[in-house]
Write a protein that holds these residues in place. Structure first.
Motif, PDB file in Angstrom:
ATOM      1  N   MET A  71       0.848  -1.205   0.000  1.00 48.65           N
ATOM      2  CA  MET A  71       0.000   0.000   0.000  1.00 48.65           C
ATOM      3  C   MET A  71       0.881   1.253   0.000  1.00 48.65           C
ATOM      4  O   MET A  71       1.819   1.345   0.783  1.00 48.65           O
ATOM      5  CB  MET A  71      -0.885  -0.019   1.243  1.00 48.65           C
ATOM      6  CG  MET A  71      -2.019   0.980   1.168  1.00 48.65           C
ATOM      7  SD  MET A  71      -2.844   1.054   2.748  1.00 48.65           S
ATOM      8  CE  MET A  71      -3.781  -0.461   2.683  1.00 48.65           C
ATOM      9  N   ARG A  94      -2.576   5.728   2.428  1.00 44.72           N
ATOM     10  CA  ARG A  94      -2.727   5.578   3.875  1.00 44.72           C
ATOM     11  C   ARG A  94      -3.198   6.857   4.531  1.00 44.72           C
ATOM     12  O   ARG A  94      -4.037   6.849   5.413  1.00 44.72           O
ATOM     13  CB  ARG A  94      -1.399   5.184   4.499  1.00 44.72           C
ATOM     14  CG  ARG A  94      -1.191   3.704   4.404  1.00 44.72           C
ATOM     15  CD  ARG A  94      -0.143   3.270   5.346  1.00 44.72           C
ATOM     16  NE  ARG A  94       0.090   1.864   5.068  1.00 44.72           N
ATOM     17  CZ  ARG A  94       0.663   1.045   5.905  1.00 44.72           C
ATOM     18  NH1 ARG A  94       1.095   1.489   7.043  1.00 44.72           N
ATOM     19  NH2 ARG A  94       0.821  -0.211   5.601  1.00 44.72           N
ATOM     20  N   LEU A 120      -6.815   7.344   3.862  1.00 42.26           N
ATOM     21  CA  LEU A 120      -7.614   6.456   4.700  1.00 42.26           C
ATOM     22  C   LEU A 120      -7.753   7.019   6.104  1.00 42.26           C
ATOM     23  O   LEU A 120      -8.817   7.009   6.700  1.00 42.26           O
ATOM     24  CB  LEU A 120      -6.884   5.117   4.828  1.00 42.26           C
ATOM     25  CG  LEU A 120      -7.297   4.019   3.888  1.00 42.26           C
ATOM     26  CD1 LEU A 120      -6.423   2.812   4.139  1.00 42.26           C
ATOM     27  CD2 LEU A 120      -8.754   3.668   4.152  1.00 42.26           C
ATOM     28  N   PHE A 121      -6.609   7.525   6.592  1.00 36.53           N
ATOM     29  CA  PHE A 121      -6.608   8.009   7.966  1.00 36.53           C
ATOM     30  C   PHE A 121      -7.531   9.221   8.118  1.00 36.53           C
ATOM     31  O   PHE A 121      -8.282   9.334   9.080  1.00 36.53           O
ATOM     32  CB  PHE A 121      -5.173   8.352   8.378  1.00 36.53           C
ATOM     33  CG  PHE A 121      -5.099   8.843   9.792  1.00 36.53           C
ATOM     34  CD1 PHE A 121      -5.562   8.046  10.833  1.00 36.53           C
ATOM     35  CD2 PHE A 121      -4.603  10.092  10.082  1.00 36.53           C
ATOM     36  CE1 PHE A 121      -5.513   8.480  12.134  1.00 36.53           C
ATOM     37  CE2 PHE A 121      -4.556  10.542  11.384  1.00 36.53           C
ATOM     38  CZ  PHE A 121      -5.004   9.736  12.414  1.00 36.53           C
ATOM     39  N   LEU A 150     -10.139   9.865   6.357  1.00 43.33           N
ATOM     40  CA  LEU A 150     -11.514   9.355   6.334  1.00 43.33           C
ATOM     41  C   LEU A 150     -11.899   8.811   7.704  1.00 43.33           C
ATOM     42  O   LEU A 150     -12.971   9.076   8.225  1.00 43.33           O
ATOM     43  CB  LEU A 150     -11.623   8.221   5.307  1.00 43.33           C
ATOM     44  CG  LEU A 150     -11.923   8.641   3.881  1.00 43.33           C
ATOM     45  CD1 LEU A 150     -11.775   7.426   2.962  1.00 43.33           C
ATOM     46  CD2 LEU A 150     -13.328   9.201   3.792  1.00 43.33           C
ATOM     47  N   ALA A 151     -10.967   8.042   8.279  1.00 47.17           N
ATOM     48  CA  ALA A 151     -11.244   7.424   9.575  1.00 47.17           C
ATOM     49  C   ALA A 151     -11.503   8.495  10.626  1.00 47.17           C
ATOM     50  O   ALA A 151     -12.403   8.373  11.444  1.00 47.17           O
ATOM     51  CB  ALA A 151     -10.064   6.544   9.980  1.00 47.17           C
ATOM     52  N   PHE A 168      -1.558  -9.505  -6.673  1.00 54.14           N
ATOM     53  CA  PHE A 168      -2.884  -9.054  -6.239  1.00 54.14           C
ATOM     54  C   PHE A 168      -3.078  -7.552  -6.423  1.00 54.14           C
ATOM     55  O   PHE A 168      -2.146  -6.770  -6.243  1.00 54.14           O
ATOM     56  CB  PHE A 168      -3.106  -9.438  -4.773  1.00 54.14           C
ATOM     57  CG  PHE A 168      -3.260 -10.922  -4.584  1.00 54.14           C
ATOM     58  CD1 PHE A 168      -4.506 -11.512  -4.614  1.00 54.14           C
ATOM     59  CD2 PHE A 168      -2.140 -11.734  -4.422  1.00 54.14           C
ATOM     60  CE1 PHE A 168      -4.656 -12.886  -4.464  1.00 54.14           C
ATOM     61  CE2 PHE A 168      -2.270 -13.111  -4.279  1.00 54.14           C
ATOM     62  CZ  PHE A 168      -3.532 -13.687  -4.301  1.00 54.14           C
ATOM     63  N   ILE A 169      -4.286  -7.196  -6.785  1.00 52.45           N
ATOM     64  CA  ILE A 169      -4.644  -5.787  -6.956  1.00 52.45           C
ATOM     65  C   ILE A 169      -5.597  -5.424  -5.815  1.00 52.45           C
ATOM     66  O   ILE A 169      -6.681  -6.006  -5.688  1.00 52.45           O
ATOM     67  CB  ILE A 169      -5.323  -5.571  -8.325  1.00 52.45           C
ATOM     68  CG1 ILE A 169      -4.370  -5.997  -9.452  1.00 52.45           C
ATOM     69  CG2 ILE A 169      -5.771  -4.118  -8.491  1.00 52.45           C
ATOM     70  CD1 ILE A 169      -5.056  -6.180 -10.805  1.00 52.45           C
ATOM     71  N   ARG A 183      -8.338  -3.777  -3.939  1.00 47.13           N
ATOM     72  CA  ARG A 183      -9.558  -3.046  -4.299  1.00 47.13           C
ATOM     73  C   ARG A 183     -10.304  -2.568  -3.052  1.00 47.13           C
ATOM     74  O   ARG A 183     -11.499  -2.252  -3.134  1.00 47.13           O
ATOM     75  CB  ARG A 183     -10.481  -3.970  -5.111  1.00 47.13           C
ATOM     76  CG  ARG A 183      -9.846  -4.498  -6.383  1.00 47.13           C
ATOM     77  CD  ARG A 183      -9.967  -3.526  -7.528  1.00 47.13           C
ATOM     78  NE  ARG A 183     -11.336  -3.492  -8.029  1.00 47.13           N
ATOM     79  CZ  ARG A 183     -11.770  -2.655  -8.967  1.00 47.13           C
ATOM     80  NH1 ARG A 183     -10.946  -1.756  -9.472  1.00 47.13           N
ATOM     81  NH2 ARG A 183     -13.013  -2.693  -9.385  1.00 47.13           N
ATOM     82  N   SER A 184      -9.609  -2.504  -1.926  1.00 46.56           N
ATOM     83  CA  SER A 184     -10.318  -2.258  -0.667  1.00 46.56           C
ATOM     84  C   SER A 184     -10.963  -0.882  -0.597  1.00 46.56           C
ATOM     85  O   SER A 184     -11.892  -0.680   0.182  1.00 46.56           O
ATOM     86  CB  SER A 184      -9.368  -2.438   0.523  1.00 46.56           C
ATOM     87  OG  SER A 184      -8.302  -1.504   0.456  1.00 46.56           O
ATOM     88  N   GLN A 185     -10.487   0.067  -1.394  1.00 46.11           N
ATOM     89  CA  GLN A 185     -11.099   1.391  -1.325  1.00 46.11           C
ATOM     90  C   GLN A 185     -12.147   1.608  -2.424  1.00 46.11           C
ATOM     91  O   GLN A 185     -12.673   2.708  -2.578  1.00 46.11           O
ATOM     92  CB  GLN A 185     -10.032   2.478  -1.342  1.00 46.11           C
ATOM     93  CG  GLN A 185      -9.228   2.516  -0.037  1.00 46.11           C
ATOM     94  CD  GLN A 185     -10.119   2.593   1.206  1.00 46.11           C
ATOM     95  OE1 GLN A 185     -11.017   3.413   1.282  1.00 46.11           O
ATOM     96  NE2 GLN A 185      -9.888   1.712   2.171  1.00 46.11           N
ATOM     97  N   VAL A 186     -12.434   0.554  -3.204  1.00 49.56           N
ATOM     98  CA  VAL A 186     -13.520   0.638  -4.182  1.00 49.56           C
ATOM     99  C   VAL A 186     -14.782   0.152  -3.486  1.00 49.56           C
ATOM    100  O   VAL A 186     -15.095  -1.017  -3.478  1.00 49.56           O
ATOM    101  CB  VAL A 186     -13.217  -0.230  -5.434  1.00 49.56           C
ATOM    102  CG1 VAL A 186     -14.310  -0.076  -6.472  1.00 49.56           C
ATOM    103  CG2 VAL A 186     -11.867   0.152  -6.014  1.00 49.56           C
ATOM    104  N   GLN A 187     -15.453   1.072  -2.831  1.00 47.95           N
ATOM    105  CA  GLN A 187     -16.622   0.675  -2.032  1.00 47.95           C
ATOM    106  C   GLN A 187     -17.861   1.322  -2.595  1.00 47.95           C
ATOM    107  O   GLN A 187     -18.856   1.498  -2.031  1.00 47.95           O
ATOM    108  CB  GLN A 187     -16.431   1.065  -0.571  1.00 47.95           C
ATOM    109  CG  GLN A 187     -15.192   0.424   0.052  1.00 47.95           C
ATOM    110  CD  GLN A 187     -14.888   0.983   1.431  1.00 47.95           C
ATOM    111  OE1 GLN A 187     -15.722   1.581   2.081  1.00 47.95           O
ATOM    112  NE2 GLN A 187     -13.651   0.803   1.880  1.00 47.95           N
TER     113      GLN A 187
END
Lengths: 429, 176
Positions: free
Chosen positions: B1, B6, B9-10, B12-13, B169-170, B172-176
């Motif tokens: 990542m 990061r 993400l933070f 957003l959190a 691996f790609i 995709r965790s932020q494709v929500q």
């Protein structure tokens, strides 16, 4: 006389797409007598036997009971359970009999199951939920503790990522809707928001992921990003008003709305905050989606927009010509269902179905449309649209995105063929 | 990542936390403090950087014994798999039909330690000692040609063993 009625009604029906799809409002306007005229001779063939009072009206019935069970005449309402595994005790699935059910809520006893090491027998008095890792104060909660927290109630579907995977196979299996799509259920879930518990533990700067494990033999684990966890994730304690069933994670499960079922970890015992995903086996070896070029998508969480006709559906047979209600369910992991179209000619023409759902995000929406079957061959399909504007793709479109071994996240349009004899079969069309 | 992701993400959190804080003021605060020390041996999570790996070590030579006694009946002597049991060696993500195994598909060695310790053998999960897990993990890596027989696998060396598909691996965790 009935012949003539039948003719008149057929002509006055408002056809909204080819091969017998009918405007529902128009049909309701016709009234029962009008619609009845379309239904073949059995209605007309009343004999002259006198109507008797039935035996059960002449004796007292049985007493009330502590916990109800279905009528013994309705005992065919069963999950489709796979055979027990010899190499993986307790592992396996049972599927919701979608083709038998109505409405939008799945009865608790018919909610689908997927276990990796059987259903643990957990004493709630000894179960603990530990929240630790990148938190300011690691905390432990008992079941009783959580019961005292403010709760929220929401209706959400739950779908296994591998649901409908059978239809990715090279040839269409002669299977029922339950066998193909039964890893799908919808319940009213009640529980405690994870955000409120994380506020109690505090979150350390730099924490971006939430990893969770269950208390089953496999201690199954999954990771989700913290931003989702704080948005709408909760600890589910009740399902349709009663404590969640052992096969759904009693005494508590994580519930991650709209996302592949596997991340809603059952028998939840551990929540650990971290600065990255754990990369558990079930988010590397499994639940990753292989692409044609050999790379794989990882953490593909939301379930795609999807629908299927549950009646008529695979392995059913239409026993009479005339009017039928085509009905099914639609859902999306990204929002609410705003539209479902139905085709009776394999996707050449479409008509809007009536939505009979709650209109809520991330919940099942029942749809219905009248269909006049006059004995000709037909291919029935449904196509859902969600509130983000996504439209359910065709089978071919979905398959083109992945390698042939991929079984996850298949949301292609389902086709049921109806033969001239009324036999309904799963087909690729 | 990557780093920018990061930070994003933070942020957003943090914003989500502000709203969560409003909710949380009404909770009864019934959580009981627990320490990480108390959770040792209970917390079985091993992450790709090796965090969570216990002390102890093992070699493939030692692991062969464990494997034959505890695993081979199902996974086969060579790790080839059996009826209803996945193979642990061989395959490729690009050969067709693709065969996805520990050796050809898994991105991190940590997952192997994590999974075997928590879930295998299926009839008695968590029955292996931490040392036995190191040994049998070394043996499975050896069956895949990734370590020699006598390489000592422990909390320091295991995360450094690079899996063939580590870049496969790609996210995709932020494709929500």
């Amino acid at each position: 006389m009935s012949e003539i009625n039948n003719q008149n009604n057929k002509e006055s029906l408002e056809h909204v797409a080819a091969n017998g799809l009918i405007n529902r409002r128009h049909l309701l306007g016709l009234g029962l007598a009008g619609a009845g005229g379309l239904i073949a001779s059995s209605v007309m063939a009343a004999d002259s036997t006198r109507v008797e009072i039935p035996g059960w009206s002449k004796v007292p019935g049985r007493d009330p009971s502590g916990y109800g069970s279905p009528s013994s005449f309705a005992n065919s309402y069963q999950r489709l359970a796979g055979a027990p595994s010899a190499v993986l005790p307790g592992s396996g699935v049972s599927r919701t009999p979608l083709h038998l059910l109505q409405g939008n809520i799945t009865p608790n006893g018919l909610h689908f199951e997927r276990h990796h090491s059987g259903i643990p027998a957990i004493d709630p008095a000894q179960h603990r939920l530990v929240i630790h890792g990148m938190v300011r104060q690691p905390l432990e909660f008992s079941y009783e503790d959580l019961l005292a927290y403010p709760m929220q109630t929401r209706i959400y579907f739950l779908e296994c990522s591998g649901n409908s995977g059978a239809n990715t196979g090279a040839t269409a299996g002669d299977s029922s809707a339950a066998a193909i799509h039964g890893l799908l259920s919808c319940s009213e879930w009640t529980g405690v928001s994870l955000a409120s518990l994380l506020d109690e533990t505090g979150i350390v700067d730099g924490a971006t992921w939430v990893t969770s494990t269950g208390a089953d033999g496999a201690s199954m684990g999954r990771s989700i990003p913290l931003n989702k966890a704080l948005r709408d994730v909760f600890i589910a304690l009740y399902q349709n008003g009663e404590p969640i069933r052992p096969e759904q994670g009693y005494p508590m499960r994580l519930f991650v709305p709209g996302w592949e079922g596997n991340v809603s970890v059952k028998w939840l015992t551990q929540i650990k905050l971290a600065d990255g995903p754990a990369n558990f086996r079930d988010e590397t070896s499994k639940y990753t989606d292989l692409l044609p070029d050999g790379k794989a998508l990882q953490f593909t969480y939301p379930m795609g927009v999807k629908s299927l006709i549950t009646s008529p559906s695979g392995q059913m047979s239409l026993r009479r010509q005339g009017l039928h209600e085509v009905t099914g369910v639609a859902w999306s992991g990204s929002g609410a269902i705003t539209r479902v179209e139905v085709s009776a000619d394999g996707g050449r023409s479409w008509a809007d179905a009536h939505l009979d759902g709650t209109g809520q995000d991330l919940a099942l929406t029942r749809f219905r449309i009248p269909w006049l079957w006059e004995g000709g061959p037909a291919v029935l399909q449904s196509r859902a649209t969600d509130s983000t504007g996504q439209v359910q793709p065709t089978r071919a479109t979905v398959l083109a995105n992945y390698d042939a071994v991929n079984r996850y996240h298949f949301n292609g349009i389902q086709s049921w063929s109806v033969s001239a004899q009324g036999e309904v079969k799963n087909v690729y069309a | 990542m990557s780093m920018p992701k990061r930070r994003e993400l933070f942020a957003l959190a943090c914003s989500a936390l502000l709203s969560a804080a409003l909710v949380a003021q009404e909770t009864p605060s019934l959580g009981t403090p627990v320490s990480e020390a108390q959770l040792q041996g209970w917390d079985l999570i091993v992450s790709p950087d090796g965090q969570g790996l216990p002390s102890g070590s093992g070699t493939a030579a030692q692991g062969k014994e464990v494997y034959i006694q505890q695993c081979a009946a199902c996974h086969g002597l060579e790790g080839q798999g059996g009826a209803g049991v996945p193979g642990l060696v061989g395959g490729s993500t690009t050969s067709r039909p693709a065969l996805l195994t520990v050796g050809s598909y898994w991105p991190y060695t940590s997952t192997l330690y994590d999974y075997v310790r928590r879930a295998m053998p299926p009839t008695a999960p968590k029955s292996l000692s931490d040392t036995q897990v190191y040994q049998v993990v070394a043996y499975i890596l050896h069956l895949n040609g990734l370590v020699d027989e006598d390489v000592v696998v422990d909390s320091a060396s295991l995360p450094k063993i690079e899996m063939p598909n580590h870049a496969g691996f790609i996210d995709r965790s932020q494709v929500q």
